[in-house]
Design a protein around this motif. Structure first.
Motif, short mmCIF file in Angstrom:
data_model
loop_
_atom_site.label_atom_id
_atom_site.label_comp_id
_atom_site.label_asym_id
_atom_site.label_seq_id
_atom_site.Cartn_x
_atom_site.Cartn_y
_atom_site.Cartn_z
N ALA A 12 8.28 -11.22 -60.54
CA ALA A 12 7.37 -11.13 -59.40
C ALA A 12 7.63 -9.84 -58.64
O ALA A 12 8.64 -9.17 -58.86
N GLU A 13 6.69 -9.52 -57.77
CA GLU A 13 6.88 -8.41 -56.85
C GLU A 13 6.15 -8.72 -55.54
O GLU A 13 5.18 -9.47 -55.53
N ILE A 14 6.67 -8.16 -54.48
CA ILE A 14 6.05 -8.33 -53.17
C ILE A 14 4.99 -7.24 -53.02
O ILE A 14 5.29 -6.05 -53.14
N LEU A 57 2.92 -12.49 -52.70
CA LEU A 57 3.66 -12.36 -53.96
C LEU A 57 2.69 -12.29 -55.14
O LEU A 57 1.70 -13.02 -55.17
N GLU A 58 3.00 -11.45 -56.09
CA GLU A 58 2.30 -11.44 -57.37
C GLU A 58 3.33 -11.86 -58.43
O GLU A 58 4.31 -11.17 -58.66
N VAL A 59 3.09 -13.02 -59.04
CA VAL A 59 4.03 -13.60 -59.99
C VAL A 59 3.43 -13.51 -61.39
O VAL A 59 2.27 -13.85 -61.59
N CYS A 94 10.92 -18.41 -57.17
CA CYS A 94 11.32 -17.08 -56.72
C CYS A 94 11.96 -17.22 -55.34
O CYS A 94 11.50 -18.00 -54.51
N VAL A 105 12.98 -15.53 -51.76
CA VAL A 105 12.60 -14.46 -50.83
C VAL A 105 13.45 -14.60 -49.59
O VAL A 105 13.74 -15.71 -49.15
N ASP A 146 -1.34 -14.81 -57.76
CA ASP A 146 -1.31 -14.09 -56.48
C ASP A 146 -1.30 -15.15 -55.40
O ASP A 146 -2.23 -15.95 -55.30
N LEU A 187 12.46 -9.68 -52.16
CA LEU A 187 12.47 -10.59 -53.30
C LEU A 187 13.86 -10.50 -53.93
O LEU A 187 14.25 -9.45 -54.43
N CYS A 214 13.71 -14.14 -59.49
CA CYS A 214 12.97 -15.30 -59.98
C CYS A 214 13.74 -15.93 -61.14
O CYS A 214 14.37 -15.22 -61.91
#
Length: 132
Positions: free
Chosen positions: A55-57, A71-73, A83, A85, A110, A126, A129
């Protein structure tokens, strides 16, 4: 007057001990280098293949007692996991941490999640995950 040399004539008695030692060192270095490359490749392959959820923020917005995190997982279809955070205050103290679950068959998610904090947070980080 000339000085007598103590070296035997070139090519008359085979390789010198130094040449044999150099050859052995080159062979040992080549073998160890090959083993090192194989081990690094093995670890790299298992790191990439073993990550079933990443994932990324994308963005975050801070409030007085919470942080909203977009978040995009990305995950394998059917993989379940979570994940983690966290948020920190301006002085570096951790003011909030939570795990957010991601289940189902979707491979890309998303989602905006809300991280509750004990005081005003200034960051959203983050931590990682993990698949179940």
């Amino acid at each position: 007057m000339s000085t007598a040399t103590t070296r035997p004539p070139e090519g008359r008695y085979g390789r010198s001990t130094d040449e044999r030692a150099d050859h052995r060192l080159r062979v040992a270095a080549a073998v160890l280098g090959t083993v090192l490359l194989v081990v690094l490749g093995w670890f790299g392959y298992h790191y990439v293949v073993g990550n079933k959820i990443s994932a990324e923020i994308i963005t975050f917005k801070t409030y007085s007692t919470s942080v909203k995190v977009h978040l995009e997982v990305r995950k394998d279809s059917g993989a379940n996991g979570y994940c983690t955070v966290r948020s920190q205050a301006e002085n570096g103290a951790e003011v909030g941490r939570a795990d957010f679950r991601f289940d189902g068959d979707a491979t890309r998610i998303d989602q905006v999640v809300t991280l509750r904090t004990t005081s005003q947070g200034t960051t959203a980080e983050l931590l990682g995950c993990h698949a179940d």
